[in-house]
Motif scaffolding. Structure first.
Motif, mmCIF file in Angstrom:
data_model
loop_
_atom_site.group_PDB
_atom_site.id
_atom_site.type_symbol
_atom_site.label_atom_id
_atom_site.label_comp_id
_atom_site.label_asym_id
_atom_site.label_seq_id
_atom_site.Cartn_x
_atom_site.Cartn_y
_atom_site.Cartn_z
ATOM 1 N N ALA A 55 10.466 3.203 3.873
ATOM 2 C CA ALA A 55 10.532 4.653 3.660
ATOM 3 C C ALA A 55 11.957 5.046 3.308
ATOM 4 O O ALA A 55 12.890 4.240 3.410
ATOM 5 C CB ALA A 55 10.066 5.407 4.908
ATOM 6 N N GLY A 56 12.118 6.310 2.924
ATOM 7 C CA GLY A 56 13.435 6.848 2.631
ATOM 8 C C GLY A 56 14.024 7.575 3.825
ATOM 9 O O GLY A 56 13.306 8.008 4.726
ATOM 10 N N HIS A 57 15.346 7.690 3.845
ATOM 11 C CA HIS A 57 16.036 8.428 4.891
ATOM 12 C C HIS A 57 17.011 9.423 4.261
ATOM 13 O O HIS A 57 17.310 9.345 3.070
ATOM 14 C CB HIS A 57 16.786 7.479 5.839
ATOM 15 N N CYS A 111 12.400 10.980 0.602
ATOM 16 C CA CYS A 111 13.082 10.559 -0.627
ATOM 17 C C CYS A 111 12.755 9.097 -0.895
ATOM 18 O O CYS A 111 12.052 8.444 -0.113
ATOM 19 C CB CYS A 111 14.593 10.766 -0.500
ATOM 20 N N ALA A 112 13.266 8.601 -1.999
ATOM 21 C CA ALA A 112 13.015 7.216 -2.384
ATOM 22 C C ALA A 112 13.652 6.254 -1.390
ATOM 23 O O ALA A 112 14.611 6.587 -0.683
ATOM 24 C CB ALA A 112 13.561 6.969 -3.786
ATOM 25 N N GLY A 115 0.818 -1.201 0.000
ATOM 26 C CA GLY A 115 0.000 0.000 0.000
ATOM 27 C C GLY A 115 0.852 1.252 0.000
ATOM 28 O O GLY A 115 2.087 1.192 -0.019
ATOM 29 N N ILE A 116 0.166 2.389 0.040
ATOM 30 C CA ILE A 116 0.798 3.697 -0.022
ATOM 31 C C ILE A 116 0.233 4.583 1.081
ATOM 32 O O ILE A 116 -0.966 4.544 1.361
ATOM 33 C CB ILE A 116 0.530 4.378 -1.386
ATOM 34 N N GLY A 117 1.089 5.395 1.678
ATOM 35 C CA GLY A 117 0.623 6.414 2.603
ATOM 36 C C GLY A 117 -0.157 7.470 1.838
ATOM 37 O O GLY A 117 0.364 8.088 0.902
ATOM 38 N N THR A 141 2.651 -4.476 3.303
ATOM 39 C CA THR A 141 3.812 -3.581 3.271
ATOM 40 C C THR A 141 3.392 -2.203 2.782
ATOM 41 O O THR A 141 2.741 -2.089 1.740
ATOM 42 C CB THR A 141 4.899 -4.153 2.350
ATOM 43 N N LEU A 142 3.800 -1.184 3.530
ATOM 44 C CA LEU A 142 3.420 0.188 3.196
ATOM 45 C C LEU A 142 4.623 0.993 2.740
ATOM 46 O O LEU A 142 5.688 0.942 3.342
ATOM 47 C CB LEU A 142 2.807 0.887 4.413
ATOM 48 N N ILE A 143 4.424 1.784 1.679
ATOM 49 C CA ILE A 143 5.406 2.768 1.218
ATOM 50 C C ILE A 143 5.039 4.110 1.844
ATOM 51 O O ILE A 143 3.945 4.635 1.620
ATOM 52 C CB ILE A 143 5.404 2.894 -0.316
ATOM 53 N N GLU A 144 5.957 4.678 2.648
ATOM 54 C CA GLU A 144 5.715 5.948 3.330
ATOM 55 C C GLU A 144 6.449 7.091 2.641
ATOM 56 O O GLU A 144 7.613 6.943 2.275
ATOM 57 C CB GLU A 144 6.193 5.881 4.785
ATOM 58 N N ARG A 145 5.782 8.228 2.538
ATOM 59 C CA ARG A 145 6.425 9.451 2.044
ATOM 60 C C ARG A 145 5.676 10.631 2.665
ATOM 61 O O ARG A 145 4.486 10.816 2.409
ATOM 62 C CB ARG A 145 6.349 9.509 0.520
ATOM 63 N N ASP A 146 6.363 11.431 3.481
ATOM 64 C CA ASP A 146 5.712 12.502 4.225
ATOM 65 C C ASP A 146 6.299 13.883 3.963
ATOM 66 O O ASP A 146 5.820 14.870 4.530
ATOM 67 C CB ASP A 146 5.766 12.206 5.737
ATOM 68 N N ASP A 147 7.322 13.978 3.141
ATOM 69 C CA ASP A 147 7.910 15.270 2.790
ATOM 70 C C ASP A 147 8.442 15.168 1.364
ATOM 71 O O ASP A 147 8.734 14.063 0.885
ATOM 72 C CB ASP A 147 9.030 15.632 3.756
#
Length: 277
Positions: free
Chosen positions: A203-205, A222-223, A6-8, A244-250
Motif C-alpha cells: 500500500a501507499g503511505h 497514494c501509489a 490481487g486488488i482491494g 500479494t494484495l494492492i490496497e487503496r482505501d482513500d
C-alpha cells in the motif's frame, strides 16, 4: 489461494472488475462492509465472487483485546464466509474494544506474555467458530510503548505457532513502523519466518498532515512508494512468491491505475512461480 496478485475491491469498480481477465486476478474486501443480510453491496460481492477468487480482510475482531471477540460479530463473519467461500480470512494484531466501546484505529499494546495469551485465546475462539484458520496482519506503529517482552516478529511467530494461524505480512506497515520508531525495515523483513507468511499486502503511505510531525501514516491514499517495492522484492527473493494484495482505501483512482500496480506485483511474482501455477 493462487500465488498471484490481487486488488482491494471497491464497489465503484464493479463494472470493470467483473469482466477483467487479468491472469490470476483476485480481490479482497473488508468483511465488515458486507456482514449484512442483503442489499446492493452484498449483491455486488456475490457477483464478484462468482467471477473471481475473493478474500475477507477483517477490521473489527480486535484480536489483541483482553475480552474475546463478540460472538455476534463472529456469527456474522461466519455467515458471510459460508456465503462466498473466500480463499482466505484475515484480521489485525491490534486492539479496538475497551469498556464496551469500539475504536476505529488499530491500537498498539505492550507485547507481553500475558498479551500473547489473550491473543492466542481470541484467535482460537475465532478459528473454532469459523471452522478454518485465519491470517494475522502486522499493524503500522506510531509510538513505541514500554513494557515489551517480545519483538513484533517474535510475538507474531509465537502466535502463529501456538494457534496454527498464518501471517499476513504488510510490507508498507513494516516500512512505516521502521521510519516512525527508528528501526531497520530490512532487518524486520528478513526476520519473518518464511513458512508462516501466507499473504503479503502492499500500500501507499503519506506524511503526517501536521507539518511539524516526522511521522509517516499508513494512509492507503497514494501509489506504493519505491522503497516499499524494494522491500517487497527483498522479501519474495528470500521466502518465495506469496499471494500479494494492492490496497487503496482513500483517493481511489480508476480501476486501470490499480490494475497497473497489481500487474507490477504480479510480474515480480511470476518470475519466481513455476509456469504451471
Amino acid at each position: 489461494m493462487s500465488v498471484t496478485a490481487g486488488i482491494g475491491f471497491k464497489t465503484a469498480h464493479l463494472a470493470d472488475a467483473l469482466p477483467c481477465r487479468a491472469p490470476g486476478l483476485w480481490f479482497e474486501v473488508h468483511a465488515e462492509n458486507y456482514m449484512v443480510e442483503g442489499g446492493p453491496r452484498l449483491a455486488a460481492l456475490v457477483a464478484l465472487a462468482d467471477r473471481h477468487p475473493v478474500s475477507l480482510h477483517g477490521v473489527g475482531l480486535s484480536l489483541a483485546s483482553v475480552a474475546p471477540p463478540p460472538p455476534d460479530h463472529i456469527v456474522r463473519l461466519r455467515t458471510l464466509a459460508d456465503g462466498i467461500s473466500p480463499t482466505a480470512v484475515s484480521d489485525h494484531l491490534a486492539w479496538q474494544r475497551w469498556n464496551g466501546a469500539h475504536h476505529s484505529d488499530f491500537l498498539p499494546f505492550p507485547r507481553t506474555r500475558q498479551a500473547l495469551s489473550h491473543a492466542v485465546d481470541n484467535i482460537d475462539i475465532v478459528q473454532a467458530a469459523l471452522g478454518r484458520s485465519i491470517m494475522v496482519e502486522n499493524p503500522s506503529l506510531y509510538v513505541d510503548l514500554p513494557g515489551h517482552d517480545l519483538s513484533e516478529v517474535d510475538f507474531l511467530t509465537e502466535l502463529a505457532r501456538r494457534t496454527g494461524c498464518g501471517l499476513l505480512l504488510d510490507v508498507n506497515n513494516v516500512f512505516v513502523s521502521a521510519h516512525n520508531l527508528g528501526f531497520s525495515a530490512d532487518a524486520v523483513i528478513d526476520a519473518f519466518p518464511a513458512d508462516l507468511v501466507g499473504e503479503i499486502h502492499l500500500a501507499g503511505h503519506s506524511r503526517d498532515a501536521d507539518p511539524d510531525s516526522p511521522l509517516l501514516v499508513d494512509s492507503h491514499a497514494c501509489a506504493i512508494a519505491d522503497p516499499v517495492w524494494a522491500l517487497y522484492e527483498r522479501l519474495i527473493a528470500r521466502i518465495g512468491p506469496r499471494p500479494t494484495l494492492i490496497e487503496r482505501d482513500d483517493d481511489i483512482p480508476d480501476f486501470g491505475t490499480l490494475l497497473a500496480e497489481r500487474d507490477r506485483a504480479h510480474a515480480l511474482l511470476a518470475v519466481r512461480v513455476p509456469a504451471h501455477v
